[in-house]
Motif scaffolding. Structure first.
Motif, PDB file in Angstrom:
ATOM      1  N   ASP A 481      -1.314   4.110   0.830  1.00  0.00           N
ATOM      2  CA  ASP A 481      -1.889   4.543   2.097  1.00  0.00           C
ATOM      3  C   ASP A 481      -2.127   6.048   2.011  1.00  0.00           C
ATOM      4  OD1 ASP A 481      -2.438   5.338   4.702  1.00  0.00           O
ATOM      5  OD2 ASP A 481      -0.968   3.987   5.601  1.00  0.00           O
ATOM      6  N   PRO A 482      -3.375   6.509   2.030  1.00  0.00           N
ATOM      7  CA  PRO A 482      -3.636   7.944   1.861  1.00  0.00           C
ATOM      8  C   PRO A 482      -3.121   8.788   3.018  1.00  0.00           C
ATOM      9  CG  PRO A 482      -5.657   6.785   2.456  1.00  0.00           C
ATOM     10  CD  PRO A 482      -4.621   5.734   2.191  1.00  0.00           C
ATOM     11  N   TYR A 483      -2.742   8.146   4.126  1.00  0.00           N
ATOM     12  CA  TYR A 483      -2.141   8.873   5.249  1.00  0.00           C
ATOM     13  C   TYR A 483      -0.615   8.900   5.153  1.00  0.00           C
ATOM     14  CZ  TYR A 483      -6.771   8.425   7.390  1.00  0.00           C
ATOM     15  OH  TYR A 483      -8.127   8.487   7.648  1.00  0.00           O
ATOM     16  N   ARG A 484      -0.055   8.270   4.110  1.00  0.00           N
ATOM     17  CA  ARG A 484       1.399   8.202   4.000  1.00  0.00           C
ATOM     18  C   ARG A 484       1.882   8.611   2.615  1.00  0.00           C
ATOM     19  NH1 ARG A 484       2.400   2.732   7.717  1.00  0.00           N
ATOM     20  NH2 ARG A 484       2.664   3.909   9.664  1.00  0.00           N
ATOM     21  N   MET A 485       1.355   9.699   2.103  1.00  0.00           N
ATOM     22  CA  MET A 485       1.875  10.229   0.859  1.00  0.00           C
ATOM     23  C   MET A 485       3.334  10.651   1.078  1.00  0.00           C
ATOM     24  SD  MET A 485      -0.503  10.113  -1.514  1.00  0.00           S
ATOM     25  CE  MET A 485      -0.898   8.491  -0.827  1.00  0.00           C
ATOM     26  N   PRO A 486       4.230  10.333   0.137  1.00  0.00           N
ATOM     27  CA  PRO A 486       5.655  10.625   0.337  1.00  0.00           C
ATOM     28  C   PRO A 486       5.910  12.105   0.591  1.00  0.00           C
ATOM     29  CG  PRO A 486       5.171  10.105  -1.960  1.00  0.00           C
ATOM     30  CD  PRO A 486       3.964   9.746  -1.185  1.00  0.00           C
ATOM     31  N   GLY A 487       6.740  12.380   1.577  1.00  0.00           N
ATOM     32  CA  GLY A 487       7.140  13.754   1.893  1.00  0.00           C
ATOM     33  C   GLY A 487       6.231  14.482   2.855  1.00  0.00           C
ATOM     34  N   THR A 488       5.073  13.919   3.161  1.00  0.00           N
ATOM     35  CA  THR A 488       4.089  14.648   3.959  1.00  0.00           C
ATOM     36  C   THR A 488       4.304  14.480   5.461  1.00  0.00           C
ATOM     37  OG1 THR A 488       2.530  12.787   3.927  1.00  0.00           O
ATOM     38  CG2 THR A 488       2.356  14.402   2.143  1.00  0.00           C
ATOM     39  N   THR A 489       3.787  15.406   6.223  1.00  0.00           N
ATOM     40  CA  THR A 489       3.665  15.294   7.676  1.00  0.00           C
ATOM     41  C   THR A 489       2.175  15.298   7.979  1.00  0.00           C
ATOM     42  OG1 THR A 489       5.760  16.414   8.094  1.00  0.00           O
ATOM     43  CG2 THR A 489       4.153  16.395   9.890  1.00  0.00           C
ATOM     44  N   GLU A 564       3.080  11.492  11.930  1.00  0.00           N
ATOM     45  CA  GLU A 564       4.212  10.931  11.189  1.00  0.00           C
ATOM     46  C   GLU A 564       4.686  11.898  10.114  1.00  0.00           C
ATOM     47  OE1 GLU A 564       2.556   6.297  11.386  1.00  0.00           O
ATOM     48  OE2 GLU A 564       2.628   7.380   9.467  1.00  0.00           O
ATOM     49  N   SER A 565       5.983  11.829   9.807  1.00  0.00           N
ATOM     50  CA  SER A 565       6.530  12.486   8.625  1.00  0.00           C
ATOM     51  C   SER A 565       7.074  11.380   7.734  1.00  0.00           C
ATOM     52  CB  SER A 565       7.649  13.467   8.992  1.00  0.00           C
ATOM     53  OG  SER A 565       7.123  14.593   9.666  1.00  0.00           O
ATOM     54  N   VAL A 566       6.568  11.319   6.521  1.00  0.00           N
ATOM     55  CA  VAL A 566       6.844  10.193   5.631  1.00  0.00           C
ATOM     56  C   VAL A 566       8.020  10.522   4.718  1.00  0.00           C
ATOM     57  CG1 VAL A 566       5.858   8.627   3.926  1.00  0.00           C
ATOM     58  CG2 VAL A 566       4.386   9.633   5.692  1.00  0.00           C
ATOM     59  N   VAL A 567       9.095   9.773   4.881  1.00  0.00           N
ATOM     60  CA  VAL A 567      10.265   9.952   4.031  1.00  0.00           C
ATOM     61  C   VAL A 567       9.944   9.475   2.619  1.00  0.00           C
ATOM     62  CG1 VAL A 567      12.682   9.293   3.669  1.00  0.00           C
ATOM     63  CG2 VAL A 567      11.820   9.712   5.993  1.00  0.00           C
ATOM     64  N   ASP A 568       9.339   8.300   2.510  1.00  0.00           N
ATOM     65  CA  ASP A 568       8.935   7.794   1.211  1.00  0.00           C
ATOM     66  C   ASP A 568       7.896   6.695   1.375  1.00  0.00           C
ATOM     67  OD1 ASP A 568       8.888   7.815  -1.556  1.00  0.00           O
ATOM     68  OD2 ASP A 568      11.054   7.554  -1.767  1.00  0.00           O
ATOM     69  N   HIS A 569       7.092   6.551   0.357  1.00  0.00           N
ATOM     70  CA  HIS A 569       6.059   5.508   0.293  1.00  0.00           C
ATOM     71  C   HIS A 569       6.165   4.978  -1.128  1.00  0.00           C
ATOM     72  CE1 HIS A 569       2.488   3.361   1.459  1.00  0.00           C
ATOM     73  NE2 HIS A 569       1.680   3.997   0.611  1.00  0.00           N
ATOM     74  N   ARG A 570       7.083   4.031  -1.319  1.00  0.00           N
ATOM     75  CA  ARG A 570       7.517   3.646  -2.655  1.00  0.00           C
ATOM     76  C   ARG A 570       6.749   2.449  -3.177  1.00  0.00           C
ATOM     77  NH1 ARG A 570       9.312   7.277  -5.776  1.00  0.00           N
ATOM     78  NH2 ARG A 570      10.658   6.527  -7.427  1.00  0.00           N
ATOM     79  N   ASN A 571       6.180   2.628  -4.367  1.00  0.00           N
ATOM     80  CA  ASN A 571       5.432   1.572  -5.045  1.00  0.00           C
ATOM     81  C   ASN A 571       6.428   0.618  -5.703  1.00  0.00           C
ATOM     82  OD1 ASN A 571       3.714   0.010  -6.575  1.00  0.00           O
ATOM     83  ND2 ASN A 571       2.893   1.695  -7.793  1.00  0.00           N
ATOM     84  N   LEU A 572       6.444  -0.640  -5.264  1.00  0.00           N
ATOM     85  CA  LEU A 572       7.358  -1.637  -5.802  1.00  0.00           C
ATOM     86  C   LEU A 572       6.711  -2.499  -6.876  1.00  0.00           C
ATOM     87  CD1 LEU A 572       9.042  -2.844  -2.465  1.00  0.00           C
ATOM     88  CD2 LEU A 572       9.668  -0.912  -3.939  1.00  0.00           C
ATOM     89  N   GLY A 573       5.485  -2.160  -7.253  1.00  0.00           N
ATOM     90  CA  GLY A 573       4.797  -2.942  -8.259  1.00  0.00           C
ATOM     91  C   GLY A 573       4.085  -4.139  -7.656  1.00  0.00           C
ATOM     92  N   ALA A 574       3.607  -5.023  -8.516  1.00  0.00           N
ATOM     93  CA  ALA A 574       2.827  -6.164  -8.053  1.00  0.00           C
ATOM     94  C   ALA A 574       3.663  -7.234  -7.385  1.00  0.00           C
ATOM     95  CB  ALA A 574       2.049  -6.766  -9.224  1.00  0.00           C
ATOM     96  N   THR A 575       4.950  -7.333  -7.765  1.00  0.00           N
ATOM     97  CA  THR A 575       5.780  -8.436  -7.250  1.00  0.00           C
ATOM     98  C   THR A 575       7.137  -7.971  -6.750  1.00  0.00           C
ATOM     99  OG1 THR A 575       6.640  -8.886  -9.473  1.00  0.00           O
ATOM    100  CG2 THR A 575       4.664 -10.092  -8.784  1.00  0.00           C
ATOM    101  N   GLY A 576       7.342  -6.670  -6.584  1.00  0.00           N
ATOM    102  CA  GLY A 576       8.662  -6.143  -6.265  1.00  0.00           C
ATOM    103  C   GLY A 576       9.267  -6.670  -4.972  1.00  0.00           C
ATOM    104  N   THR A 577      10.552  -6.985  -5.024  1.00  0.00           N
ATOM    105  CA  THR A 577      11.295  -7.447  -3.844  1.00  0.00           C
ATOM    106  C   THR A 577      12.549  -6.607  -3.648  1.00  0.00           C
ATOM    107  OG1 THR A 577      12.445  -9.112  -5.193  1.00  0.00           O
ATOM    108  CG2 THR A 577      10.440  -9.816  -4.036  1.00  0.00           C
ATOM    109  N   ASN A 578      12.486  -5.347  -4.047  1.00  0.00           N
ATOM    110  CA  ASN A 578      13.645  -4.463  -3.942  1.00  0.00           C
ATOM    111  C   ASN A 578      14.182  -4.444  -2.527  1.00  0.00           C
ATOM    112  OD1 ASN A 578      11.515  -3.571  -5.899  1.00  0.00           O
ATOM    113  ND2 ASN A 578      13.221  -2.370  -6.698  1.00  0.00           N
ATOM    114  N   ALA A 579      15.489  -4.642  -2.383  1.00  0.00           N
ATOM    115  CA  ALA A 579      16.108  -4.760  -1.061  1.00  0.00           C
ATOM    116  C   ALA A 579      16.281  -3.398  -0.405  1.00  0.00           C
ATOM    117  CB  ALA A 579      17.454  -5.449  -1.176  1.00  0.00           C
ATOM    118  N   LEU A 580      16.012  -3.329   0.886  1.00  0.00           N
ATOM    119  CA  LEU A 580      16.284  -2.152   1.698  1.00  0.00           C
ATOM    120  C   LEU A 580      17.525  -2.425   2.527  1.00  0.00           C
ATOM    121  CD1 LEU A 580      15.420   0.657   2.801  1.00  0.00           C
ATOM    122  CD2 LEU A 580      14.203  -0.581   4.606  1.00  0.00           C
TER     123      LEU A 580
END
Length: 796
Positions: A481-489, A564-580
């Motif tokens: 999302d170009p409006y949600r680069m990590p760390g940005t406001t 918004e202030s974006v804490v992180d916008h993490r790429n999990l790959g094509a199939t990632g199911t990393n738990a939050l």
């Protein structure tokens, strides 16, 4: 006519002890001066240089039957045969899909056509391609060169489209191809090609160091002139190329080039150590190798600045073999390259530059290369089929000759001149991208990087140790999302493709961007003004060992849009199911799930890291699958859909916020238990202030006080009478005070530290001691480059 193999490499090795021969033998260029001094008269010296350039392009010291070379060479042959099969000389084109005068492609079709001919020439000259020495292939190369000369690239054509294609893109490929196939060219053919070069790249192209003839572009122009001189046996051209390199060497204080703080800028406003910086170190390493020991050797003492740039400019931005995207400019939107390829290519250039360096430099650089190679987290460096055969051979030789592998560094590295900063913890690396009146929000141009709008709004990219090495190279740029680069406001105000103008035209009217560092810790800040919006904010990042403390204050806008202030916008790959997990509660991994946490204290993303929210905060999370195309961000990309999964955390400040704030601590690589423990440890690092006038942290445990003063003010025991970034680090009986003035006015700053100080042990010449005793008073006259000024004191 030579054998089907072309000019013999054995002849080259016998004629010259320099250049790429040194790659195979593991020698250094200075060690070969005696052999070089025995070169034959001028005509033979031109031939020697030509053969040397050929070897630099094709590589040496590799076994064509071994991997990765066998596969690479076979693929080269396949590409060449495909180009041969589809080549159809006609009026206005050499290949049907590459019109030479098409209004849509401008002059790009010409350069791409020369590129295909170069591929064909390499396949003919290289062993193991399946087309080695093929008479039909080499005849087609000659026919193609003649056709392009007749149709477009000749001394009677007036340039159109992109100047780069005429002076650099096509000219460089034409000369390189002519070097490879030299023994098949008639004198008339060679005369045509050199005449075309003289027309499009006249001596006047390097007469003045300005405009498009600076930095990496100037290096490329010199490369063209040097090879033209070698091919045409014109000593004056080679001398001109050598001498025209000299303006590239010295440090600059404005515009394009290398800065004393390690920054590299191209196009006046763009941080470009990658991409254009890659072009510069490529061209210089090749030209140094080409001319070493010859009549035209580069002897300018400022040449050492280029050698110093390996450790001052390039190495700090290379992480485990990748070149951080914060300095790759519009190249981030290119489908055919990424941070991994950029970094590995620069590593090969460093390996070539090492051939002409001192023994100590050579050993250090090879150790760096081996360390980066050993720690690479994706495709092994020495098996990366995207690299050329020559670069693979260079890297292999450097790794084999390395005395040891250099460990990954730790700590911060600031690049004030290009509004960039890097920090490394024991298990991560992070890069910070900012913008100011000096550095653009982003660069777009030639239809590239159309949505990089917010990459200079405090983007905080990071890579963890042993994982996520492909975080930004695995389809990130077309799907994020170009409006949600990590760390940005950012404001969610819709922006048009290329918003703000091309070539770095969009720059915020702010000057307080930068910070202070002492080699262990750093305080960095950005006065943010949104691109084409009313958004303003003060953002600070404090680099503290294995964590980054992130503060935002004064967040205000009046666009009628959410901010918004974006804490992180993490790429999990094509199939990632990393738990939050948030405050101990593990959330479902359902795609499309959007959660709001009114008072979260910490969060952890499995396989990535942790996030702590001091005192608790309202946080949003979204798990989604995003689909995009490379063409949407770069008109040269494909329209094939790319899909990646993301986990995003952000603070929603609402529509038209007034003086909103945020605070979080980023813990890259932390495990879940570590994150929970850190959230409960309120004393490790405390937030002292988070306002539009000052943002500050302290750690009694670390003996650290760090503050960004947006105006005159106080934080803890520290006070200043004007805008400044300051750090105080205390030990048992001593302390170090570090200060920088990011506004860069040169105006003196008075600092008071309310601690007993017995004496000043050492100080920068810019520091005047006004008082010691019950408190310390200093008057500091900072430089206008935002350099950190240091003072060491003995405590009372």
């Amino acid at each position: 006519m030579p054998s089907a193999q072309g000019s013999s490499r054995r002849t080259f090795l016998a004629a010259s002890g320099t250049g790429a021969a040194a790659v195979a033998l593991g020698l250094t260029l200075p060690a070969q001066q005696a052999a070089a001094s025995q070169l034959a008269p001028a005509a033979d010296e031109f031939d020697t240089l030509r053969l040397r350039w050929r070897e630099l392009m094709l590589g040496s010291g590799f076994d064509a039957t071994a991997e990765p070379y066998a596969t690479k060479l076979a693929a080269l042959g396949t590409s060449a045969r495909t180009a041969l099969a589809t080549m159809a000389p006609a009026s206005g084109s050499l290949w049907p899909d590459l019109p030479l005068t098409d209004a849509a492609t401008g002059s790009a079709g010409m350069s791409t056509s020369y590129g295909r001919l170069n591929t064909m020439a390499q396949a003919w000259a290289q062993p193991g391609t399946g087309s080695t020495g093929d008479a039909t292939l080499i005849a087609a190369v000659g026919k193609g060169l003649d056709h392009l000369y007749t149709q477009i690239y000749n001394e009677n054509t007036k340039p159109f489209g992109n100047w780069w294609d005429w002076q650099i893109g096509s000219s460089r490929l034409l000369m390189d191809t002519a070097v490879i196939v030299y023994d098949t060219l008639t004198a008339d053919r060679l005369g045509h090609y050199t005449a075309a070069i003289d027309h499009f790249v006249p001596d006047s192209a390097v007469a003045v160091y300005s405009g498009t003839s600076t930095g990496a572009n100037r290096t490329d122009l010199c490369r063209v002139l040097a090879t033209r001189g070698v091919l045409g046996k014109n000593a004056a051209k080679i001398a001109l190329a050598r001498d025209a390199l000299s303006p590239v060497f010295p440090y600059v204080t404005a515009g394009d080039g290398l800065y004393a703080d390690g920054s590299f800028i191209q196009h006046t406003w763009i941080a470009y150590t990658g991409s254009y910086g890659e072009v510069q170190i490529d061209g210089l390493s090749r030209l140094f190798a080409l001319l070493a020991g010859s009549t035209w050797a580069v002897t300018d003492p400022n040449r050492q600045i280029i050698l110093d740039s390996v450790e001052r400019s390039y190495a700090p931005l290379i992480h485990d073999g990748l070149m951080m995207d914060c300095v790759n400019g519009r190249a981030i939107s290119r489908q055919t390259t990424d941070d991994q390829l950029m970094g590995r290519t620069i590593m090969a250039h460093i390996a070539m530059l090492a051939l002409g360096a001192s023994p100590a430099e050579r050993d250090r650089w090879r150790a760096l290369i081996k360390g980066w190679t050993d720690r690479a987290q994706t495709t092994p460096v020495l098996a990366d089929q995207r690299l050329s055969v020559a670069n693979l051979a260079l890297l292999r030789a450097a790794v084999d000759a390395a005395p040891t592998a250099a460990p990954a560094p730790v700590g911060p590295h600031l690049f004030p001149a290009m509004d960039r900063a890097v920090h490394r913890g024991s298990r991560f690396a992070a890069s910070l991208s900012m913008s100011s009146s000096r550095i653009a929000y982003y660069e777009n141009g030639n239809g590239e990087n159309l949505r990089g709008w917010h990459t200079g709004s405090g983007m905080l990219a990071w890579w963890g140790d042993g994982f996520a090495g492909d975080q930004y190279s695995d389809g990130f740029w077309p799907t994020a999302d170009p409006y949600r680069m990590p760390g940005t406001t950012v404001s969610r105000k819709p922006l048009a493709d290329g918003e703000g103008g091309a070539w770095g035209a969009a720059r915020p009217a702010v000057t307080w961007v930068g910070g202070a560092g002492d080699g262990t810790y750093a305080a960095v800040g950005q006065h943010l003004k949104g691109l084409s919006s009313t958004l303003t904010a003060r953002k600070s990042w404090f680099f503290v060992g294995d964590e980054i403390v992130c503060l935002g204050a004064g967040i205000t806008a009046a666009d009628g849009m959410p901010v918004e202030s974006v804490v992180d916008h993490r790429n999990l790959g094509a199939t990632g199911t990393n738990a939050l997990t948030v405050d101990g509660r593990r959330l479902p991994t359902t795609l499309g799930r959007h959660d709001t946490f009114p008072w979260a204290r910490w969060a952890h993303l499995a396989g990535h890291g942790g996030y702590v929210f001091p005192g608790g905060a309202a946080v949003q999370s979204l798990r989604e699958e995003r689909t995009g195309t490379w063409r949407a961000i770069n008109t040269g990309g494909t329209a094939d859909p790319v899909t990646r999964r993301y986990l995003t955390l952000w603070f929603a400040h609402g529509t038209d916020p007034a003086d909103a704030t945020y605070a979080y601590v980023l813990l890259p690589g932390a495990r879940q238990l570590e994150t929970a423990v850190r959230a409960a440890d309120h004393d490790k690092v405390r937030v002292l202030a988070n306002s539009p006038s000052v943002q500050a942290i302290s750690s009694h445990r670390l003996g650290l006080l760090a503050a960004n003063f947006w105006t005159a003010g106080a934080a803890g025991e520290l006070a200043v009478n004007g805008p400044a970034s300051a750090l105080v680090r205390t030990a048992r009986r001593t302390a170090t005070l570090s200060l920088a003035a990011p506004e860069r006015t040169g105006a003196p700053v008075e600092l008071i530290w309310d601690r007993p100080v017995r004496s000043v042990a050492s100080r920068d010449p810019r520091v005047e001691v006004l008082a010691t005793g019950r408190s310390l008073r200093l008057r500091i006259t900072p430089d206008t480059a935002c350099g950190t000024v240091r003072t060491d004191v003995v405590l009372g």
